[in-house]
Structure formats: structure tokens, C-alpha cells
Design an enzyme around this catalytic site. Structure first.
Site, short mmCIF file in Angstrom:
data_model
loop_
_atom_site.label_atom_id
_atom_site.label_comp_id
_atom_site.label_asym_id
_atom_site.label_seq_id
_atom_site.Cartn_x
_atom_site.Cartn_y
_atom_site.Cartn_z
CE LYS A 195 -3.53 2.65 2.16
NZ LYS A 195 -3.88 3.26 3.43
N GLY A 217 -8.52 11.08 9.93
CA GLY A 217 -8.84 11.59 11.27
C GLY A 217 -9.98 12.60 11.30
CB ALA A 242 -8.36 8.45 4.42
N GLY A 243 -11.07 8.88 6.18
CA GLY A 243 -12.17 9.82 6.40
C GLY A 243 -13.51 9.16 6.70
CG ASN A 288 -6.27 1.92 11.29
OD1 ASN A 288 -6.60 1.46 12.36
ND2 ASN A 288 -5.01 2.11 10.99
CB THR A 289 -9.08 6.19 12.86
OG1 THR A 289 -7.91 6.40 12.09
CG2 THR A 289 -8.98 6.97 14.15
#
Ligand code: SF4
Lengths: 374, 265
Positions: free
Chosen positions: B106, B167, B193-194, B215-216
């Protein structure tokens, strides 16, 4: 242009971001609410993790006189400078404790801590420590380059106090007297290729709100102008040290916490560092709120981890070396007394109990440096 | 009897996957929480930051993130996060391959450590080199349709455009651009992301994304395993709806019996 120009206009034209920061410092703001927001913001950007690092003191020789520091030239203390082999021995000890991120600290002394020495230390450590950073006397951009090439990725330089008048009275002799030279140091470090830049103010020397505003302005400036660097902010509070300097503007735990929370909310992605200067209870309380980097099990004298460097120990009086008498001076003198003396393992355990993952390695040499030819 | 939701398998670089949820491994409270979440997510693809892994091959117990991911169960995709330019990313990828990790990468190159926005120029450069060296390359990019095509031409296995900066939890902030990327893509599009909540993931799948990476949002949930499951269900729901064909939202109300029906009489 450097930060000096913006700094000189403070507090006159603080940006909206800095004005908001200042408002967060006012006692009217509910601390509990700030803490909740800060905790949430931190988790969103950093996850449930805490990076750990250890300081490694190379030398406590110093040509400066900083009234608050145990290493000041005029202090009659026991001094030593570690050889590169001894530095490696200390680092290997720290590596067995788990540390993969080490901060090399030294006083400012052209004879002992000259450029080639730092390079050699960094190169030696880079072979087995993924992340090596420096906290040493400010240097020229060109002097930094070989240290970066040797494998150093971070540079930490605290302004100590952002109050010019106070700065002047506290730094009575030595190159450190030059306020602007120090203030521009992070920019020179960035130009030289450092990837992580740490700034901070030593709390206790001047009005903390004024220090906080200047520190935030500095951070803001670096984020705009040194956009490729990770910026970290540290808020060391004065600790007892040789010379017995007493803080003229003590900062309470409550104000300290407020400042940290305000920084987190103003700069959501900036790393916030908490050292072992702070007592265990406060450190535990702050762990979940905004801190992203902690030291643990720290010693603040050269050779503190393994006893290295004792054979070269000497005492100085007003900067002059005087012979040791009898058995005095078993150890080099520490820079200041630490407060949280728990081991790295104990800190890691505490973090886990709070639902945080202690991260030892968060950097790989391959990221920034050519591998050293074997 | 329950009907399975997502029918079409996902194929990346000739390899077939039954889950369309990729999971990142950073930011968890503990390795255990991470492996529980991976199991609950049903994922078959897991990315791991090389900067946290032991690439020295010395079995470093303090850089042990790989020890907690079963390579039999998951395809482990190393990521180059932390790299600021093509050279660093390529170096990391080669190290990972030398350490015996799968030759999938990645590709993340973000020179800005705050918003972690990917550098398009360096990403393309690194992709060309790594594809040439036989890596299966999954590049993380901004939602830039032209860049996506350029990467596809360079031979990457997917493109992984961001929905919003990391994030931010903003969801499909870049929706308009993502639609173009998906419409034009000849390779799988993985939205990365996001995405902060399961409905964001479902919306991304309804849009036609081939997969999403989370992930987060999972790592910081109070119960990561449960949240992982919630995302898995949302991804399946969104994909199934997409495959069935979503009704197009009309701008004005349409009466069941046409108002102009009299004209046909
Ligand atoms: S603060 Fe630094 S420069 Fe000042 S005396 Fe201490 S070691 Fe020397």
C-alpha cells in the site's frame, strides 16, 4: 523572514487561531469540558497509542550559565562526557528496556560536544535504534547536515522563556545569551533536513499565559513554514537542580493541564510531550487527555543508566577543573531531579491499564536515511 | 433462510476476496484488541505500517505488530506510511519484501505529517518503479480522477482515493470526484480515509466503490470488535444495494398515476 519578525509583533496581531487559543486559557472555560474534547480529539488523530522515548545524556559540560540549570558552568558539579562506546552501551541498555526512540542530550561545550562527536554517536546508534533525536546547543544549518546524514531525524530546542527581558537576566554568560539565534533554531534544523522538530518553554520562569501564547505562535509559524516536519511541543516545568534556582512564576497542576488541553484543541495533530519531570499522579491523569509522547525511566546525568563515564569524572569550580578528593563524586551530577521514577515497564503497564498501547517503534531508518554501508 | 448480501467477489491482481472491507492495524489499544477486531470484521486484507514493524528480522519483541496478524488468515499488505518521497517509499517496500512480507504494497507518500495528504507526483513515480519490480501496488491518493487513470496506466492493482483527510470522520467529502474515479476505473477502487461511521462505508459502497479501508474508526471505538462487525455489515449492505441498482432520486415528486395520463387515453 523568520519567526523573529512575527514574534516581535506579539501579542499585537495574534491570528484568529491564536486568539481562540488564548480564550481557552482563561479560567472561565470549564476544564472538564476541555478535557473531554481534548481526549476525543487526541484519539481521533493518534488512536489509542502512546509513543515512548528515553533521553540519553552524553555530556554535562557546559559553557553557558543558565540560572535555572544544574549544568551551568559556574555550578561546582561532577562532570563527564561519554565516549562513543559508552554512549552505545547506554543506548543498548535502553534498547533492552524497550526503547526504539532515543533523545541524545548534551550541554553546550565546543570542546567536548563538537560536531564530529555528535555525528559519531548518531551513526553508532542508528545501527540499532530506529529513531535518534538530538537536544543540544543550537547550531548552524550547515553544521546540522552531517548529523542528519548520520541518521538523526529529530531536533529538540526549547526557547526556555519567550520573555526577552527574563531571558536576558537568566542567561548571564555564553552563546546562549543570543535570544534570536535560539528562536530561529527550529527553522535552521528544518532547512538541514530534520523531520521532527520539538519546541517548548520551561515553565516557571515567566508568566505562563504569555509564554503559552508565544509558544503557540511559534508552533503555528512552524506548521505554516516547515510544513513537512512533525512538530512536537513540550511543557517542561522547572525541577530542583544544582544552583537551587527557585521558579519565580510557579505553574499549578491545574494551569499546566489547562495549557496542555488548549494546545491539543488548537493544534489537533501536533505531538505533545510529557517528561518524567512531572509526578506520577499527574502523568497518569494526563495520559488519556492529550499527551502523545512520554519519556520513562529517565536519568538526567551522563552515564546514568549503566554507570558509564565514571573514570573520566571531574569537578569544576567556576568553569575550572579541580581534582577530586578521596571518594567524592561517584557519579556525574544530574541536570535536574526527575519526579516520576517508575521504570519503562511500569509506565507501559500503566498505559495498558488505561487502554493505551505503548508504541516503542514508530519509525524506521529506511524512511529518511540511506542505509549505512556495512 | 437468509439470502447472502454481497454476491460478487472482489478480484485484485488476480486474487479473489469475499470481503470488501480492508482493515488497518494502527491505533488500537492493544495487539489483542486489534486481532479481535480483525476477526470480527471478516476482512481478508490487512494493512500494516512498516515503520512499526521489525524489518531487521531479529525478532524484536518491541516492534512486534506482525506477530499478531495470522498470515494464513489475512493477506498482509505492508504500507509505506511515513515516507515523504518516492525514494523512501521504494526503499521501505524493498525492505519489506526482503523481510519476507508479501510483495503487495500500500503505497502512501505524505510529505505533510498533519493531514497526511498524499503527494501525487511522488506517488506516481514510486508506483512506476515498484510495478516495474513486480510489486502489486495499491496507491493511496487524493480523489483525483486524472491521477487515478495515470496510476492505472502505470500498472497499479487498485487506486485508493481518500473520502476525506485522515482523522476527520467527515465521510464522503470528495464524493463528486470519487464518482468520476469509479466511473472511469478499469481497476478496483478502494475508498480510504475519512470514513468515520458505518453509514459512511455503506454510502461509499452504494456509490460503487469496490472496497473500503477502515482503521481509526474501528481502532478507537469503545468495542473495536463490535464496531468492526458493524462496518462489515454496512459494507455488505452498501455493496448489495449497489449490485441491485439503486433507484435514482428524482428532483420532483412523481405521482403513481401520471398526471399526464390523459394524453394517452
Ligand atoms: S540549560 Fe543547557 S545551555 Fe544552559 S546551562 Fe544547562 S545545559 Fe548548559
Amino acid at each position: 523572514m523568520s519567526f523573529v519578525d512575527e514574534f516581535n509583533r506579539l501579542p499585537g496581531i495574534a491570528s484568529p487561531r491564536l486568539q481562540a487559543f488564548q480564550r481557552l486559557l482563561e479560567p472561565g472555560h470549564d476544564l472538564e469540558a476541555l478535557a473531554a474534547r481534548a481526549a476525543q480529539t487526541t484519539r481521533r488523530h493518534f488512536g489509542k497509542t502512546m509513543r515512548l522515548f528515553a533521553p540519553l545524556y552524553l555530556s554535562n559540560e557546559c559553557v553557558n550559565n543558565c540560572k535555572y540549570c544544574g549544568f551551568s558552568r559556574d555550578n561546582p558539579i561532577f562532570r563527564t562526557t561519554l565516549s562513543v562506546d559508552q554512549v552505545e552501551a547506554e543506548a543498548r541498555y535502553l534498547a533492552t528496556e524497550g526503547f526504539r526512540s532515543i533523545l541524545l542530550v548534551a550541554g553546550e561545550h565546543p570542546k567536548f560536544v563538537s560536531n564530529g562527536y555528535l555525528e559519531d554517536c548518531v551513526r553508532r546508534l542508528s545501527a540499532f535504534v530506529p529513531s535518534v533525536a538530538l537536544e543540544v546547543g543550537p547550531m548552524e544549518t550547515e553544521e546540522y547536515r552531517p548529523v542528519v546524514a548520520a541518521g538523526a531525524e529529530g531536533l529538540v530546542v526549547y526557547q526556555e522563556t519567550y520573555d526577552r527581558a527574563t531571558y536576558d537576566t537568566l542567561h548571564t554568560a555564553g552563546p546562549k545569551k543570543n535570544f534570536d539565534w535560539r528562536l530561529e533554531c527550529p527553522e535552521r534544523a528544518y532547512q538541514a533536513g530534520f523531520r521532527r522538530i520539538g519546541i517548548g518553554a520551561l515553565l516557571g520562569l515567566a508568566d505562563w499565559r504569555a509564554e503559552a501564547l508565544a509558544l503557540a505562535a511559534h508552533c503555528d509559524y512552524l506548521l505554516r513554514h516547515c510544513w513537512r516536519a512533525s512538530v512536537t511541543v513540550s511543557l517542561p516545568r522547572l525541577r530542583p537542580a544544582a544552583g537551587e534556582f527557585e521558579p519565580t512564576h510557579p505553574v499549578s497542576d491545574r494551569d499546566f493541564t489547562r495549557l496542555m488541553l488548549a494546545l491539543r484543541l488548537t493544534f489537533p495533530q501536533v505531538g505533545l510531550v510529557l517528561s518524567t519531570r512531572e509526578p506520577a499522579r499527574l502523568r497518569d491523569g494526563l495520559m488519556p487527555l492529550g499527551i502523545t509522547l512520554m519519556s520513562a525511566g529517565a536519568r538526567t546525568e551522563p552515564g546514568g543508566y549503566t554507570g558509564a563515564g565514571r573514570e573520566a569524572l571531574h569537578r569544576t569550580e567556576r568553569g575550572k577543573i579541580v581534582p577530586l578528593i578521596g571518594t567524592e563524586g561517584e557519579y556525574a551530577t544530574e541536570q535536574f531531579a526527575i519526579s516520576d521514577d517508575r521504570s519503562a515497564g511500569e509506565i507501559a503497564e500503566k498505559l495498558r491499564s488505561l487502554g493505551l498501547d505503548p508504541v516503542w517503534k514508530d519509525w524506521d531508518r529506511a524512511l529518511a536515511h540511506q542505509e549505512q554501508a556495512a | 433462510m437468509s439470502t447472502p448480501l454481497a454476491q460478487q467477489p472482489l478480484v485484485i491482481a488476480g486474487r479473489t476476496f469475499h470481503s470488501r472491507l480492508m482493515v488497518g492495524t494502527g491505533k488500537f489499544a492493544s495487539p489483542q484488541a486489534m486481532s479481535d477486531a480483525l476477526a470480527a470484521s471478516g476482512t481478508e486484507m490487512v494493512t500494516v505500517a512498516l515503520r512499526r514493524a521489525d524489518l531487521s528480522g531479529e525478532g524484536d519483541p518491541f516492534a512486534d505488530i506482525l506477530d499478531f496478524i495470522d498470515p494464513e488468515k489475512y493477506l498482509l499488505i505492508p504500507n509505506t506510511s511515513g515516507a515523504m518521497n518516492a525514494e523512501e517509499a521504494v526503499r521501505l517496500a524493498r525492505l519489506a519484501a526482503a523481510a519476507g512480507l508479501p510483495k503487495w504494497i500500500k503505497l502512501e507518500i505524505h510529505p505533510d505529517p498533519r493531514y497526511l495528504l498524499p503527494d501525487p507526483i511522488e506517488t506516481l513515480k514510486a508506483a512506476e518503479i515498484l510495478v516495474g519490480e513486480g510489486f502489486t501496488v495499491l496507491p493511496y491518493i487524493n480523489a483525483d480522477p486524472v491521477l487515478a487513470k495515470r496510476l492505472e496506466e502505470a500498472g497499479t492493482a487498485t487506486v485508493m482515493p481518500l473520502a476525506a483527510p485522515i482523522g476527520t470522520n467527515k465521510g464522503l467529502d470528495t464524493k463528486g470526484q470519487l464518482e468520476i474515479i469509479i466511473e472511469q476505473a478499469g481497476i478496483p477502487v478502494v475508498i480510504d480515509a475519512g470514513l468515520g461511521i458505518p453509514s459512511h462505508a455503506a454510502a461509499a459502497m452504494e456509490l460503487g466503490a469496490d472496497a473500503v479501508l477502515i482503521n481509526t474508526a474501528i481502532a478507537i471505538a469503545s468495542d473495536p470488535a463490535r464496531m468492526a462487525r458493524a462496518f462489515a455489515v454496512a459494507v455488505d449492505a452498501g455493496r448489495a444495494a449497489f449490485e441491485m441498482g439503486l433507484p435514482v432520486a428524482g428532483r420532483t415528486a412523481r405521482a403513481t398515476s401520471p398526471l399526464t395520463g390523459f394524453l394517452d387515453a
